[in-house]
Scaffold this motif. Structure first.
Motif, mmCIF file in Angstrom:
data_model
loop_
_atom_site.group_PDB
_atom_site.id
_atom_site.type_symbol
_atom_site.label_atom_id
_atom_site.label_comp_id
_atom_site.label_asym_id
_atom_site.label_seq_id
_atom_site.Cartn_x
_atom_site.Cartn_y
_atom_site.Cartn_z
ATOM 1 N N ASN A 183 0.827 -1.165 0.007
ATOM 2 C CA ASN A 183 -0.006 -0.175 0.140
ATOM 3 C C ASN A 183 0.966 1.297 0.112
ATOM 4 O O ASN A 183 1.889 1.401 0.629
ATOM 5 N N LEU A 184 0.490 2.223 -0.680
ATOM 6 C CA LEU A 184 1.257 3.533 -0.899
ATOM 7 C C LEU A 184 0.431 4.702 -0.904
ATOM 8 O O LEU A 184 -0.875 4.706 -1.687
ATOM 9 N N ASN A 185 0.597 5.649 -0.042
ATOM 10 C CA ASN A 185 -0.370 6.845 0.050
ATOM 11 C C ASN A 185 0.478 7.854 -0.060
ATOM 12 O O ASN A 185 1.631 8.237 0.588
ATOM 13 N N PHE A 186 -0.252 9.202 -0.517
ATOM 14 C CA PHE A 186 0.192 10.486 -0.590
ATOM 15 C C PHE A 186 -0.675 11.613 0.034
ATOM 16 O O PHE A 186 -1.800 11.301 -0.290
ATOM 17 N N THR A 187 -0.101 12.303 0.868
ATOM 18 C CA THR A 187 -1.194 13.342 1.490
ATOM 19 C C THR A 187 -0.679 14.670 1.358
ATOM 20 O O THR A 187 0.635 15.027 1.339
#
Length: 573
Positions: A183-187
């Motif tokens: 899983n990869l997320n950008f905020t």
């Protein structure tokens, strides 16, 4: 008087209906099922209070009428509530604010007063007035976004001495990709104060309009089916005073130089936060390693409170032994502050916690735990609950103390268990120690608090009868002052008429000592009854008696007696 009560209730319901709160709803239910559903309840309580030999700190007679009603229109919920008494009248909705969160398939909208969380270091549960959207379609991608007022402007009022504030508006988004095993997320999160919204401010008040931009990235993955990795990184740029002069970047930062997104100023500072962990799960055991670092001064407008200037290195593990009868988990680490060497003193200490539960046999179960993590908690003697005879008087929950060490142990032994009778013996002990350190030396401002009790329970299943007896003791040590309270408690509970009628009698006697000198003797007795009729109607009655003797310095005794009762009727529909 009755007409006045009805009028106030009607006015309250009309006003509440104009300011309702709509909670998360599924719009796909429109046109399906029953169009309108109504449920709720109403409760009427009457209280009397009498005191002899002391002051009566409440009305001799008071009554409370409380109610809640919820309208559901195709799953769209509108909750309302009201309360009335001879002391005060009011109306309310949950949180006294309004909001709506309709959902259709994979789309959720949020409007009004609401909150969202992107990550611990960017936007984390901050309440805002505005709107948001969450898109979770089938597939690897999901997107969240928000925009709204984070802080309401508060003008200076010298008469009240309030804390002024600027109007603060914020917006942000989070993009998440769920791959095969990872899983990869950008905020992204941005907020800015409006300098014109707080009038009559002077620099001596040290309240300045701020601007904040936070970029974050996080993710997790699993390797070889046994190793789990996770990480979270954020970089926060914050200008303490947006009225200061704009300047070019002097060192590398992951933000564009100038422009509409964020302007670098003389008051701008950059801080980073990072957390990562790796865990390995074996056969009957697990072990992990964690690391966290938060720069001194790290701050985000998307969270109410944030611990900074800290570095934690932790090792955690857990296992089960003796055919899973004994389970043990532990967390040990090293913690330090003063990461940029700006403080005169530095705190470095070992932190840790261990929890265990042991099923010794079918009759005996033992559990124990120890921790020395610094947390904030409520330290309260168990006798505050035992000696409380007023069901509507809230127990003090504002006694927050920093705990440095805590020990808890309990055991339960079943003496007898068959189809008709169960006998058990319980033992509980808790120790809490709070302390302050300065320059590495413990100060005399700390305290130790002990709670212990041993109880015996005897339950007759067919008779619906349970008798419980216990001996309780509390001891507090603060500096050179020692306070002790101890005494027995007897409780009898009986169910009748197929458990529709429940009777209870509780009695307690305890003495309090300070430096071995008797300071209080308290005896209380509480009788209560509750009856349920056709699942919707409930009637309960409680009568409580408390007698307190307080020795005086001249050798006399100050005696006071309190008597109160409560009669409550509740209807649920």
């Amino acid at each position: 008087m009755l007409k006045r009560i009805k009028l106030n209730i009607i006015i309250s319901l009309m006003f509440v209906a104009a300011t309702f709160q709509l909670q998360a709803q599924d719009l796909s239910q429109i046109g399906k099922g029953k169009a309108l559903k109504v449920n709720g309840g109403i409760s009427l309580s009457q209280l009397y209070n009498t005191a002899f030999g002391g002051e009566l700190n409440r009305e001799p007679y008071s009554y409370y009428l409380n109610g809640n009603i919820n309208f559901s229109i195709y799953g769209l919920s509108i909750p309302l509530s009201f309360n009335f008494s001879n002391e005060q009248f009011g109306y309310s909705q949950p949180f006294n604010q309004y909001g709506i969160s309709p959902t259709y398939e994979w789309i959720t909208l949020q409007a009004g007063y609401t909150s969202m969380s992107f990550s611990p270091y960017t936007l984390s549960g901050h309440l805002f007035l505005g709107g948001g959207v969450q898109l979770r379609p089938d597939g690897p991608w999901s997107v969240s976004a928000m925009a709204g007022r984070l802080q309401k402007a508060i003008a200076v009022d010298t008469a009240v001495g309030n804390q002024p504030a600027f109007h603060r508006f914020g917006y942000g988004s989070k993009v998440d990709y769920q791959g095969n095993g990872y899983n990869l997320n950008f905020t992204f999160f941005k907020s800015k104060d409006d300098p014109s919204t707080a009038t009559n401010l002077t620099d001596s008040m040290e309240v300045f309009p701020e601007e904040n931009l936070v970029l974050g990235i996080g993710g997790s993955t699993t390797l070889f089916k046994r190793v789990a990795l996770n990480f979270e990184y954020a970089n926060s740029a914050i200008s303490r005073d947006i009225r200061s002069e704009g300047v070019e970047r002097g060192t590398f930062q992951p933000f564009p130089s100038g422009g509409a997104l964020f302007e670098h100023r003389l008051s701008t500072a950059y801080h980073q936060a990072f957390k990562t962990g790796v865990n390995y799960g074996g056969n009957g055991y697990n072990i992990g390693l964690g690391y966290e670092r938060v720069d001194p001064g790290y701050k985000t407008h998307g969270a109410y409170f944030f611990n900074n200037d800290l570095e934690n290195i932790t090792v955690n593990g857990g296992t089960q032994l003796f055919k899973s009868k004994l389970s043990i988990s532990t967390n040990v680490g090293l913690q330090r502050d003063n990461l940029n060497d700006a403080k005169i003193n530095q705190m470095t200490r070992w932190i840790g916690a261990i929890n265990s539960n042991w099923t010794v046999s079918k009759k005996l179960n033992v559990s124990a735990s120890y921790s020395n993590f610094q947390t904030y908690t409520v330290i309260r003697s168990q006798f505050e609950d035992i000696n409380n005879i007023d069901p509507l008087r809230p127990i003090d929950t504002l006694n927050f103390t920093q705990i440095s060490q805590s020990i808890n142990a309990s055991s339960n032994y079943i003496l007898k268990a068959d189809e008709s009778r169960v006998q058990s013996l319980n033992l509980n002990l808790s120790v809490q120690q709070s302390s302050d350190e300065q320059s590495g030396e413990e100060q005399p401002t700390g305290s130790k608090f002990y709670n212990s009790n041993i109880g015996f329970s005897n339950q007759w299943k067919e008779l619906g009868l349970n008798i419980f007896t216990s001996i309780n003791a509390s001891w507090q040590e603060a500096g050179e002052i020692n306070n002790t309270t101890l005494g027995p408690v007897l409780s009898v509970n009986k169910s009748m008429f197929e458990k529709k009628l429940r009777l209870s009698l509780t009695s307690a006697f305890n003495n309090s000592y300070s430096q071995s000198d008797l300071t209080n003797t308290v005896f209380n007795c509480r009788l209560s009854a509750a009856y349920q009729y056709k699942e919707k109607h409930n009637i309960s009655f409680t009568n409580a008696f408390l007698a307190r003797n307080t020795p005086q310095d001249d050798g006399s005794t100050n005696k006071s007696t309190q008597l109160n009762g409560t009669l409550t009727y509740t209807y649920q529909f």
